[in-house]
Design an enzyme around this catalytic site. Structure first.
Site, PDB file in Angstrom:
ATOM      1  N   GLU A 124       0.830  -1.212   0.000  1.00  0.00           N
ATOM      2  CA  GLU A 124       0.000   0.000   0.000  1.00  0.00           C
ATOM      3  C   GLU A 124       0.866   1.264   0.000  1.00  0.00           C
ATOM      4  O   GLU A 124       0.510   2.274  -0.601  1.00  0.00           O
ATOM      5  CB  GLU A 124      -0.943   0.005   1.207  1.00  0.00           C
ATOM      6  CG  GLU A 124      -1.902  -1.178   1.259  1.00  0.00           C
ATOM      7  CD  GLU A 124      -2.713  -1.339  -0.009  1.00  0.00           C
ATOM      8  OE1 GLU A 124      -3.022  -0.325  -0.673  1.00  0.00           O
ATOM      9  OE2 GLU A 124      -3.032  -2.485  -0.369  1.00  0.00           O
TER      10      GLU A 124
ATOM     11  N   ASP B 185       3.584  -4.481  -5.811  1.00  0.00           N
ATOM     12  CA  ASP B 185       4.139  -5.748  -5.311  1.00  0.00           C
ATOM     13  C   ASP B 185       5.662  -5.710  -5.347  1.00  0.00           C
ATOM     14  O   ASP B 185       6.337  -6.113  -4.386  1.00  0.00           O
ATOM     15  CB  ASP B 185       3.642  -6.912  -6.174  1.00  0.00           C
ATOM     16  CG  ASP B 185       2.208  -7.317  -5.846  1.00  0.00           C
ATOM     17  OD1 ASP B 185       1.683  -6.858  -4.817  1.00  0.00           O
ATOM     18  OD2 ASP B 185       1.632  -8.087  -6.627  1.00  0.00           O
TER      19      ASP B 185
END
Length: 416
Positions: free
Chosen positions: A278, A361
């Site tokens: 995030e 990611d």
């Protein structure tokens, strides 16, 4: 009138048969041979029952998705062809002479009718998630959320439609351009207030209660040069068993939010990977890029809608009971075209989103240096949400804003 409705229902019926055939008989969701036995293979981390349930639930959920959107289009077509939109406009004019209040009355009738016809599908989706153990809401809580959703959307629609049709009546040739210009501050404003005004209508948000974990997350944020003071958690366990975390809002209202289900089911190092993911969105300014992308799509969409509405009204206006674009009863046609264009653009929007999620990611791995925690986090996400590891291609391009679990774990396994 009968011919138009019959053709519309017939086309929808053929579409339904195609979707059922594709999802249940044609699509291949098996794992490619080269990934058999790896951590991306659901046989290595799901029980046979969990794998079976994930396939069944995903198929039904995907079926409901592909049926619901054209079902909305069918509703708008029937409303127009039967002259219901014209009647709603007449009732609004008979109620008040004020144009703004006419919009309020008209939208109440239209929104109520559409809700009545779409509520059964929403209820089926709720019952399906309930039966598979994903949704934990009671019926009363689910109904409460539906009612809140109706009134939030209704208020927003009154504001948007009032301004939109004022622009159409005043600037018939360039209304789409002025509507787009006004949409920019409106979108930014909604994105700004969403975390503090809209989201709390549905759930309770509070600073992360596990202060030791919060300290580690904030240390990770400092390492990423993010000026974060709090991480928020939200009580989603009363609604779902699924796991999630996200970044929302812009400016001083931006928040990193963790579902309490994520806190309960993931290990600390897995949560830190999720948080780093995030943070990657924040560092790479994906929210701002997302807002900019939607603003561009709105410009294209409004221009195309203007052209298509005028052409359709000129050719089939009598059948649809629409005399010109300035009439409020043309709104179902506007909503139909916007929905069609949005659905058509969704593969592109989802592809961009998948690219951003992949980048997040990669950022998270570079920040945490822990691929094992990342892999186990994705495996637990699959188990908790009964997600398909390798969904069908059409499902991926129209539904997935994230890479598939197969793609994400394979990337982690090959990351150097």
């Amino acid at each position: 009138m009968r011919k138009t409705i019959s053709w519309s229902i017939g086309i929808y019926f053929i579409y339904v048969l195609f979707i059922i055939w594709y999802l249940f008989y044609f699509a291949d969701t098996s794992i490619p041979k080269e990934f058999k036995g790896t951590s991306a293979d659901p046989e290595t981390f799901l029980t046979p029952r969990e794998w079976m349930l994930s396939e069944q639930y995903s198929q039904m959920k995907n079926l409901l998705f592909f049926l619901a959107i054209p079902y909305d289009w069918l509703i708008y077509i029937v409303i127009l062809v039967l002259g219901l939109s014209r009647k709603f406009q007449d009732w609004a004019k008979a109620t008040t002479k004020w144009s703004a209040l006419q919009t309020v009355v008209y939208l109440f009738w239209l929104s109520s009718l559409v809700t009545v016809f779409t509520l059964p599908l929403s209820f089926i989706a709720y019952r399906l998630a309930k039966e598979y153990g994903i949704n934990t809401q009671t019926f009363s809580h689910w109904l409460k959320d539906e009612i809140i959703n109706f009134w939030v959307n209704y208020v927003l629609m009154v504001i948007i439609v009032s301004v939109l049709y004022w622009l159409i009546r005043k600037f018939e040739k360039r209304w789409w351009l002025y509507a787009w210009l006004l949409s920019i501050p409106f979108i930014v404003f909604l994105t700004f207030i969403q975390p503090v005004v809209i989201d709390p209508l549905y759930n309770d948000f509070y600073p992360l209660r596990d202060k030791e974990l919060e300290t580690k997350i904030l240390a990770l944020a400092e390492q990423a040069n993010i000026p974060a003071e709090h991480v928020f958690e939200v009580n989603m366990s009363e609604k779902t068993n699924a796991l999630n975390a996200y970044v929302t809002g812009i400016g001083p209202n931006s928040r990193i939010v963790l579902w309490d289900t994520t806190l309960e089911r993931l290990q600390e190092d897995e949560i830190l990977f999720i948080m780093a993911h995030e943070m990657g969105h924040y560092v790479m300014k994906h929210i701002y890029w997302g807002v900019a992308g939607y603003v561009l799509l709105i410009l294209i969409g409004l221009y195309a809608t203007n052209k298509l509405m005028k052409w359709i009204i000129q050719r089939w206006g009598a059948c649809l009971h629409i005399k010109n674009i300035k009439e409020l009863n043309s709104l179902p046609l506007f909503l139909l075209l916007i929905s069609l264009l949005s659905f058509s653009a969704s593969p592109l929007v989802n592809a961009v989103s998948r690219y951003e999620e992949h980048a997040a990611d990669q950022y998270a791995i570079e920040l945490t240096k822990n691929t094992e925690a990342a892999v186990s986090a994705f495996q637990e996400l699959t188990r908790a949400g009964l997600s398909q590891v390798n969904p069908p291609y059409l499902v991926k391009i129209f539904r997935y804003g994230h890479p598939t679990i197969l793609e994400r774990i394979v990337f982690l396994n090959t990351y150097e």
